[in-house]
Design a protein around this motif. Sequence first.
Motif, PDB file in Angstrom:
ATOM      1  N   VAL A  49       0.838  -1.199   0.000  1.00  0.00           N
ATOM      2  CA  VAL A  49       0.000   0.000   0.000  1.00  0.00           C
ATOM      3  C   VAL A  49       0.874   1.251   0.000  1.00  0.00           C
ATOM      4  O   VAL A  49       0.621   2.207  -0.726  1.00  0.00           O
ATOM      5  N   GLY A  50       1.917   1.249   0.811  1.00  0.00           N
ATOM      6  CA  GLY A  50       2.813   2.402   0.901  1.00  0.00           C
ATOM      7  C   GLY A  50       3.527   2.712  -0.396  1.00  0.00           C
ATOM      8  O   GLY A  50       3.833   3.863  -0.684  1.00  0.00           O
ATOM      9  N   GLU A  51       3.797   1.687  -1.202  1.00  0.00           N
ATOM     10  CA  GLU A  51       4.442   1.893  -2.499  1.00  0.00           C
ATOM     11  C   GLU A  51       3.476   2.479  -3.519  1.00  0.00           C
ATOM     12  O   GLU A  51       3.868   3.259  -4.379  1.00  0.00           O
ATOM     13  N   ILE A  52       2.220   2.095  -3.426  1.00  0.00           N
ATOM     14  CA  ILE A  52       1.242   2.510  -4.435  1.00  0.00           C
ATOM     15  C   ILE A  52       0.661   3.887  -4.128  1.00  0.00           C
ATOM     16  O   ILE A  52       0.585   4.740  -5.003  1.00  0.00           O
ATOM     17  N   VAL A  53       0.240   4.099  -2.908  1.00  0.00           N
ATOM     18  CA  VAL A  53      -0.407   5.360  -2.525  1.00  0.00           C
ATOM     19  C   VAL A  53       0.124   5.865  -1.181  1.00  0.00           C
ATOM     20  O   VAL A  53      -0.573   5.864  -0.185  1.00  0.00           O
ATOM     21  N   PRO A  54       1.377   6.307  -1.145  1.00  0.00           N
ATOM     22  CA  PRO A  54       1.950   6.715   0.136  1.00  0.00           C
ATOM     23  C   PRO A  54       1.166   7.832   0.826  1.00  0.00           C
ATOM     24  O   PRO A  54       1.113   7.882   2.057  1.00  0.00           O
ATOM     25  N   TRP A  55       0.516   8.709   0.072  1.00  0.00           N
ATOM     26  CA  TRP A  55      -0.248   9.808   0.658  1.00  0.00           C
ATOM     27  C   TRP A  55      -1.558   9.324   1.291  1.00  0.00           C
ATOM     28  O   TRP A  55      -2.183  10.046   2.040  1.00  0.00           O
ATOM     29  N   LEU A  56      -1.969   8.108   0.998  1.00  0.00           N
ATOM     30  CA  LEU A  56      -3.191   7.533   1.581  1.00  0.00           C
ATOM     31  C   LEU A  56      -2.891   6.325   2.458  1.00  0.00           C
ATOM     32  O   LEU A  56      -3.795   5.595   2.856  1.00  0.00           O
ATOM     33  N   GLU A  57      -1.627   6.112   2.783  1.00  0.00           N
ATOM     34  CA  GLU A  57      -1.222   4.876   3.442  1.00  0.00           C
ATOM     35  C   GLU A  57      -1.982   4.566   4.730  1.00  0.00           C
ATOM     36  O   GLU A  57      -2.452   3.432   4.893  1.00  0.00           O
ATOM     37  N   PRO A  58      -2.147   5.498   5.671  1.00  0.00           N
ATOM     38  CA  PRO A  58      -2.863   5.120   6.905  1.00  0.00           C
ATOM     39  C   PRO A  58      -4.292   4.632   6.637  1.00  0.00           C
ATOM     40  O   PRO A  58      -4.720   3.610   7.181  1.00  0.00           O
ATOM     41  N   GLN A  59      -5.017   5.332   5.765  1.00  0.00           N
ATOM     42  CA  GLN A  59      -6.388   4.931   5.433  1.00  0.00           C
ATOM     43  C   GLN A  59      -6.397   3.605   4.684  1.00  0.00           C
ATOM     44  O   GLN A  59      -7.234   2.732   4.941  1.00  0.00           O
ATOM     45  N   ALA A  60      -5.471   3.457   3.745  1.00  0.00           N
ATOM     46  CA  ALA A  60      -5.415   2.247   2.931  1.00  0.00           C
ATOM     47  C   ALA A  60      -5.043   1.027   3.776  1.00  0.00           C
ATOM     48  O   ALA A  60      -5.595  -0.056   3.585  1.00  0.00           O
ATOM     49  N   ARG A  61      -4.146   1.189   4.717  1.00  0.00           N
ATOM     50  CA  ARG A  61      -3.775   0.069   5.593  1.00  0.00           C
ATOM     51  C   ARG A  61      -4.979  -0.391   6.417  1.00  0.00           C
ATOM     52  O   ARG A  61      -5.192  -1.582   6.628  1.00  0.00           O
ATOM     53  N   GLU A  62      -5.778   0.571   6.888  1.00  0.00           N
ATOM     54  CA  GLU A  62      -6.977   0.233   7.657  1.00  0.00           C
ATOM     55  C   GLU A  62      -7.967  -0.552   6.795  1.00  0.00           C
ATOM     56  O   GLU A  62      -8.534  -1.555   7.238  1.00  0.00           O
ATOM     57  N   LEU A  63      -8.176  -0.114   5.557  1.00  0.00           N
ATOM     58  CA  LEU A  63      -9.083  -0.821   4.653  1.00  0.00           C
ATOM     59  C   LEU A  63      -8.568  -2.223   4.343  1.00  0.00           C
ATOM     60  O   LEU A  63      -9.339  -3.191   4.337  1.00  0.00           O
ATOM     61  N   ALA A  64      -7.272  -2.331   4.095  1.00  0.00           N
ATOM     62  CA  ALA A  64      -6.686  -3.637   3.798  1.00  0.00           C
ATOM     63  C   ALA A  64      -6.877  -4.587   4.978  1.00  0.00           C
ATOM     64  O   ALA A  64      -7.244  -5.755   4.794  1.00  0.00           O
ATOM     65  N   ALA A  65      -6.662  -4.092   6.186  1.00  0.00           N
ATOM     66  CA  ALA A  65      -6.839  -4.936   7.373  1.00  0.00           C
ATOM     67  C   ALA A  65      -8.284  -5.407   7.487  1.00  0.00           C
ATOM     68  O   ALA A  65      -8.537  -6.577   7.811  1.00  0.00           O
ATOM     69  N   ARG A  66      -9.240  -4.516   7.204  1.00  0.00           N
ATOM     70  CA  ARG A  66     -10.662  -4.896   7.253  1.00  0.00           C
ATOM     71  C   ARG A  66     -10.960  -6.016   6.271  1.00  0.00           C
ATOM     72  O   ARG A  66     -11.688  -6.964   6.590  1.00  0.00           O
ATOM     73  N   ILE A  67     -10.399  -5.913   5.078  1.00  0.00           N
ATOM     74  CA  ILE A  67     -10.668  -6.926   4.057  1.00  0.00           C
ATOM     75  C   ILE A  67     -10.018  -8.259   4.421  1.00  0.00           C
ATOM     76  O   ILE A  67     -10.636  -9.310   4.297  1.00  0.00           O
ATOM     77  N   PHE A  68      -8.781  -8.222   4.897  1.00  0.00           N
ATOM     78  CA  PHE A  68      -8.124  -9.474   5.295  1.00  0.00           C
ATOM     79  C   PHE A  68      -8.837 -10.115   6.477  1.00  0.00           C
ATOM     80  O   PHE A  68      -8.920 -11.337   6.567  1.00  0.00           O
ATOM     81  N   ASP A  69      -9.388  -9.301   7.380  1.00  0.00           N
ATOM     82  CA  ASP A  69     -10.111  -9.839   8.537  1.00  0.00           C
ATOM     83  C   ASP A  69     -11.488 -10.392   8.167  1.00  0.00           C
ATOM     84  O   ASP A  69     -11.881 -11.455   8.615  1.00  0.00           O
ATOM     85  N   SER A  70     -12.227  -9.643   7.341  1.00  0.00           N
ATOM     86  CA  SER A  70     -13.616 -10.003   7.050  1.00  0.00           C
ATOM     87  C   SER A  70     -13.784 -10.810   5.762  1.00  0.00           C
ATOM     88  O   SER A  70     -14.763 -11.539   5.612  1.00  0.00           O
ATOM     89  N   GLY A  71     -12.879 -10.612   4.807  1.00  0.00           N
ATOM     90  CA  GLY A  71     -13.022 -11.253   3.504  1.00  0.00           C
ATOM     91  C   GLY A  71     -14.038 -10.564   2.610  1.00  0.00           C
ATOM     92  O   GLY A  71     -14.318 -11.022   1.515  1.00  0.00           O
ATOM     93  N   GLU A  72     -14.580  -9.442   3.076  1.00  0.00           N
ATOM     94  CA  GLU A  72     -15.617  -8.721   2.326  1.00  0.00           C
ATOM     95  C   GLU A  72     -15.017  -7.578   1.506  1.00  0.00           C
ATOM     96  O   GLU A  72     -14.111  -6.881   1.971  1.00  0.00           O
ATOM     97  N   ALA A  73     -15.568  -7.367   0.311  1.00  0.00           N
ATOM     98  CA  ALA A  73     -15.165  -6.255  -0.540  1.00  0.00           C
ATOM     99  C   ALA A  73     -15.702  -4.943   0.031  1.00  0.00           C
ATOM    100  O   ALA A  73     -16.683  -4.927   0.779  1.00  0.00           O
TER     101      ALA A  73
END
Length: 84
Positions: A4-28
Amino acid sequence: WRTVGEIVPWLEPQARELAARIFDSGEAIFDIELRGERPSKAGGICICHEHWVPLRDGFGRVTGISVVVDDVTEQKQAEEALRE
């Protein structure tokens, strides 16, 4: 694969949170708007409309995320200017 940090470093904190939600829930996550400061962009602000979809292996485990991004910064700024 890129982080995430490589792709969108300016959105990294928000993107990491979204990624964690998806890995935890499996939901899009569809139709989400992210905003962040992007130094290389005129005005310094970037507003993106995004869809995040889990990628699964043959056993159904989430192994990655596909993200579709539409930069809507100019559109949002024009809408705000019209409202003013």
